[in-house]
Write a protein that holds these residues in place. Structure first.
Motif, PDB file in Angstrom:
ATOM      1  N   ARG A 307      40.317  39.658  33.765  1.00  0.00           N
ATOM      2  CA  ARG A 307      39.880  40.765  34.601  1.00  0.00           C
ATOM      3  C   ARG A 307      38.645  40.423  35.439  1.00  0.00           C
ATOM      4  O   ARG A 307      38.566  40.774  36.620  1.00  0.00           O
ATOM      5  CB  ARG A 307      39.608  42.006  33.759  1.00  0.00           C
ATOM      6  N   GLU A 311      38.371  40.743  39.429  1.00  0.00           N
ATOM      7  CA  GLU A 311      37.379  41.594  40.090  1.00  0.00           C
ATOM      8  C   GLU A 311      36.573  40.826  41.126  1.00  0.00           C
ATOM      9  O   GLU A 311      36.249  41.361  42.189  1.00  0.00           O
ATOM     10  CB  GLU A 311      36.473  42.258  39.043  1.00  0.00           C
ATOM     11  N   GLU A 315      36.621  42.008  45.007  1.00  0.00           N
ATOM     12  CA  GLU A 315      35.354  42.665  45.323  1.00  0.00           C
ATOM     13  C   GLU A 315      35.146  42.897  46.838  1.00  0.00           C
ATOM     14  O   GLU A 315      34.827  44.009  47.264  1.00  0.00           O
ATOM     15  CB  GLU A 315      34.199  41.858  44.710  1.00  0.00           C
ATOM     16  N   LEU A 353      37.832  48.573  38.729  1.00  0.00           N
ATOM     17  CA  LEU A 353      36.748  48.267  39.663  1.00  0.00           C
ATOM     18  C   LEU A 353      36.736  49.244  40.847  1.00  0.00           C
ATOM     19  O   LEU A 353      35.672  49.647  41.325  1.00  0.00           O
ATOM     20  CB  LEU A 353      36.874  46.826  40.187  1.00  0.00           C
TER      21      LEU A 353
END
Ligand code: ADP
Ligand code: MG
Length: 621
Positions: A307, A311, A315, A353
């Motif tokens: 994960r 992310e 991002e 996220l």
């Protein structure tokens, strides 16, 4: 509060007799679904396996011409990409010119025979419009709900993005029609999402909400102000090429690199790259719940990702959506603290996220209790239920939401069917010409509440020709508005003395969303004062023009019976009136008109007496 439900078909008030079911449909870029109200709750209809309510918005054409829609069609993206159509929503209401720049995005062939006309998609030797392809998806949804409920379904509410323009909304409506559905409303997706959370159902509530929608290929953020049942879109922002697909691609690129291949080196093999994409999507979904994903691809590639890595990959993409939110707030001229609720829509908002970034930006917990895939369809079902008159305490009127009228002299709106008239409806008014010998009359039809047509929305215009030449004011032109239950307006113009007749059909409500409607109504209230002043001025000017014309005519026809002083006086008063007309003061115009009228009235009487006397004399000879 009373519930008033009016049947759109016959215009009668609904009683408690059983009503037709109206379903809610989310026609998505990636996935579509259908929902309905069951025992007072909105419910999305699941597929045969009972696992998912999502129907992939994918259509496949088999060699034998049979059509597959949904999961089975999505599988063909790998084995038969040429004949498998996805993301058709991106093409709705678009011309080739509109989509030329991202043509390579589509794995199928888009036709460019005429750059200005609507796009077509080529599948083997056949051509399909996006409307027909969307209709296939809608037909499949219709079948799904019909088989679950064991009853035919004919009516639907369909959602569209808030930014969809007239052509796109119209195309969506047409797709519904083609699928055998009577589309009672086109509703904005963020509006539906708000309704699903019960926002806007209480007419006294006043709220500002942000609807964050991250789907497969598109990102939309909409800021809505909701008050008294009016959903006003304050601003929208987004990116039509940003969504979960990009997350998938980031994972594929990562795996490619991890396995020692060059970026994009595997794209030559269409089947392999599609398979990798599907695997990446599975990994992404898995990571929404678990810390690590691991499996082996068809070519032996090891596909592993955790994960934290995922992310880091996404991002920058997530940041782009946050920038979109900032922009939308800026456009709405709102500070982030003014947002009462943030609603999460779209499958990609399941990514932890994404959730935390959005909550962080808005500084509050987001609404995510409802399934983000289903929330739009659920809201559409609620809107449908309101339309059906089943929701008590909600004032619902199936009526023409905006006034319909024609443009008269000076750009004024002359309303023929006022807003809130129930449909179907019929009304007429009589007009005449303003110039001697006029044989054509332009009839421009408008919709809206403002006094000046330029602020309203033009629905169409036509020229009535062949009016027999007559002095101004003599022709009797009757204009009839006939509004049928589907919101289609027919305008008929007839000159009564000669019988000359013409007719056009105008589509009235098409393309106007509830929000636009609400906005136009609000506009009209806010501008009522200034509009009234302008209207008074324009009316005074119009009247003055008529008086000036007739003064001129009077002078020409009655030269023989007027003395020099009288002629000069009329000319001077007329000149003064002209000066007043050029100005902005309606009182001055009215005063100048009054003076001219008062002076010329006795002269006109004298002229009339002489004419009559001559006529009698003539007869007696
Ligand atoms: P659209 O509105 O474009 O039709 P959806 O709202 O159905 O799209 O969202 C589809 C996207 O959501 C796809 O990219 C899909 O992979 C993604 N998605 C669905 N479930 C999850 C999940 N559990 N975690 C992350 N992404 C998901
Ligand atoms: Mg969606």
């Amino acid at each position: 509060m009373a519930t008033i439900a009016i049947n759109l078909k016959d215009g009668k008030l609904e009683t408690d007799a059983p009503r037709d079911l109206i379903v809610g449909i989310d026609l998505g870029t990636t996935n579509s679904l259908v929902a309905y109200m069951k025992d007072g709750l909105a419910l999305a209809v699941r597929d045969d396996s009972g696992k998912s309510a999502l129907m992939p918005s994918v259509v496949h054409f088999a060699p034998d011409q049979s059509v597959l829609v949904g999961v089975t069609a999505k599988e063909k993206l790998v084995s038969d990409p040429q004949h498998t159509i996805y993301s058709v929503k991106r093409l709705m209401g678009k011309s080739y010119k509109d989509v030329r720049d991202f043509e390579q995005y589509f794995g199928y062939q888009i036709i460019d025979e005429d750059t200005d006309s609507l796009v077509k998609i080529r599948v083997k030797d056949k051509f399909f419009t996006p409307i027909e392809l969307s209709a296939e998806i809608l037909k499949a949804l219709k079948l799904r709900i019909e088989s679950v409920l064991n009853q035919p379904v004919f009516k639907a509410v369909i959602t569209v993005p808030a930014y969809f323009n007239d052509a796109q909304r119209q195309a969506t409506r047409d797709a519904g029609k083609l699928a055998g559905l009577d589309v009672l409303r086109i509703v904005n997706e963020p509006t539906a999402a708000s309704l699903a959370y019960g926002i806007g159902l209480n007419q006294d509530d006043e709220q500002t909400v942000a609807v964050y929608d991250l789907g497969g290929g598109t990102f939309d953020i909409s800021i809505l102000h909701i008050h008294q049942g009016i959903f006003e879109v304050l601003s929208t922002h987004g990116d039509t090429f940003l969504g979960g697909d990009d997350f998938d691609r980031a994972i594929v690129d990562y795996w490619t690199k991890q396995n020692g291949h060059e970026k994009d080196s595997l794209t030559g093999d269409k089947s392999l790259s599609q398979a990798l994409r599907l695997q990446a999507e599975a990994a992404k979904k898995h990571l929404s719940q678990h810390p690590v994903y691991e499996s082996v691809a068809a070519n032996g590639m090891v596909c592993r990702i955790d994960r934290a890595t995922f992310e880091t990959l996404i991002e920058p993409l997530v940041q782009r959506t946050i920038e979109g939110c900032r922009q939308a707030l800026h456009d709405a001229k709102l500070d982030v603290s003014r947002i009462d609720h943030v609603i999460m829509v779209g499958g990609s908002t399941r990514v932890p996220l994404v959730k935390s970034a959005v909550a962080g930006f808005f500084g509050k917990e987001v609404f995510d209790k409802l399934d983000p895939d289903e929330v739009v369809a659920l809201g559409a079902a609620i809107q449908a239920d309101i339309l059906a008159g089943n929701q008590k305490d909600i004032l619902l009127l199936d009526i023409t939401p905006l006034s319909l009228g024609i443009e008269t002299m000076g750009g004024l709106m002359d309303t023929i069917i006022p807003r809130n008239t129930k449909v179907p409806s019929k009304a007429g008014r009589r007009y005449t010409t303003s110039v001697d010998g006029q044989t054509n009359l332009k009839i421009a039809v408008f919709q809206g509440e403002r006094d000046l047509v330029e602020h309203n929305r033009k629905l169409g215009e036509f020229i009535m020709r062949g009016i027999p030449p007559m002095p101004a004011g003599l022709p009797k032109i009757e204009i009839h508005f006939i509004l049928n239950a589907d919101g289609i307006l027919k305008v008929k113009a007839q000159e009564l003395r000669s019988g000359v007749e013409q007719e056009i059909e105008v589509r009235s409500q098409y393309g106007i969303s509830e929000e636009e409607m609400g906005k136009m109504l609000l506009d009209s209230i806010q501008h009522a004062q200034s509009d009234m002043a302008i209207r008074a001025l324009l009316e005074a000017r119009n009247e003055a023009q008529v008086i000036l014309l007739s003064a001129d005519k009077f002078l020409r026809q009655n030269e023989s019976i007027l003395n020099e002083t009288e002629v000069l006086a009329i000319q001077t008063l007329a000149a003064e009136l002209k000066i007043a007309v050029a100005g902005e003061d309606k009182d001055k115009i009215n005063a100048a008109m009054e003076t001219l009228n008062q002076y010329s009235a006795p002269l006109a009487h004298r002229a009339m007496d002489i004419t009559i006397a001559e006529a009698i004399k003539g007869k007696s000879v």
